[in-house]
Design an enzyme around this catalytic site. Sequence first.
Site, mmCIF file in Angstrom:
data_model
loop_
_atom_site.group_PDB
_atom_site.id
_atom_site.type_symbol
_atom_site.label_atom_id
_atom_site.label_comp_id
_atom_site.label_asym_id
_atom_site.label_seq_id
_atom_site.Cartn_x
_atom_site.Cartn_y
_atom_site.Cartn_z
ATOM 1 N N HIS A 1 102.021 24.439 65.747
ATOM 2 C CA HIS A 1 101.584 24.177 64.630
ATOM 3 C C HIS A 1 100.923 22.624 64.703
ATOM 4 O O HIS A 1 101.553 21.618 64.079
ATOM 5 C CB HIS A 1 102.662 24.001 63.461
ATOM 6 C CG HIS A 1 102.028 24.127 61.962
ATOM 7 N ND1 HIS A 1 100.520 24.166 62.007
ATOM 8 C CD2 HIS A 1 102.572 24.057 60.960
ATOM 9 C CE1 HIS A 1 100.542 24.037 60.537
ATOM 10 N NE2 HIS A 1 101.783 24.228 59.665
ATOM 11 N N CYS B 1 108.101 20.417 57.262
ATOM 12 C CA CYS B 1 106.761 20.682 57.165
ATOM 13 C C CYS B 1 106.519 21.590 55.981
ATOM 14 O O CYS B 1 105.393 21.539 55.287
ATOM 15 C CB CYS B 1 106.103 21.626 58.249
ATOM 16 S SG CYS B 1 107.157 23.115 58.558
#
Length: 305
Positions: A129, A260
Amino acid sequence: MNHFLKLLDLTKEEIISILDLADQLKTQNKQGIEHHILKGKTLGMIFEKSSTRTRVSFETGMYQLGGHALFISSKDAQIGRGEPTEDTARVLSRYLDGIMIRTFEQEEVETLAKYGSIPIINGLTDFCHPCQVMADLQTIREHKGKLEGLKMCYIGDGNNMANSLIVGGLKVGMSVSIACPKDYQPHADVLAFAAAYGNKFQMTEDPMEAAKNADVVLTDVWASMGQEKEQAIRAAAFAGFQVNDALMAVTNEGCMVQHCLPAHRGEEITAEVFEAHADEIFDEAENRLHAQKAILVTLMADKED
Ligand code: CP
Ligand code: NVA
């Protein structure tokens, strides 16, 4: 830099240059300065998984840069019915100026880049990511004034977030410690990369050991998108791998917490720790916008001769 597929592909200088541009764009955004850097350009955003932050920050970011973003759900596009990625890449390259894709296999992102002729941005795969970790690094640097020499600690699943944090953290000069259960370790390619950093990289199954003297603690959900059926088995495997007050007590004074999002309070993080660090966590969420605008400009702006 032609694509943004994984942090393993970037040099330290490339990462820092995106972070510097992200800071500059953030300041200008706060000052209300308008941009036309991507005027007339369209970003296609292919989603094969759900998203709140990635979709909204990329779409808003393109608008703020004077361009346009197009949401392409794999449920409605032919790619979701089996049209080969090789063909999708070549077709979309004839219409668009860039593609952001969120999908399962890293291979699919790499194939888009191989067959297409426009920049490809990885908006999350099972492997990594990278956009999120650019925002994380921007936030840590903003709060701490530096990255070099800080200790980053990650607790939990050795998943896409762990893989990108290890690579990003080590590349910018942080030391990285990570605590994962034995059957949930980071990807072998990432561990091979980290091995070259000697004692700047530490991996343990003891969260307390990993958190000792940390300057920033990060965590992520125990079951990622696509692993929902494993929720119960994972909850058992990850018991003890929680960011809570006891864990924070062994970190350095002023230690930050990043997540996140979305967060599962009571699982990977307690509500108390989450709320105590909410400002840092929502700065991190905001920085998705600024960091990604920097990636878009780096890849898609017309190059001056
Ligand atoms: N952190 C993150 O990528 O959030 P979304 O899944 O909402 O895009
Ligand atoms: N590891 C999580 C991150 C979500 C932003 C997932 O892949 O679902």
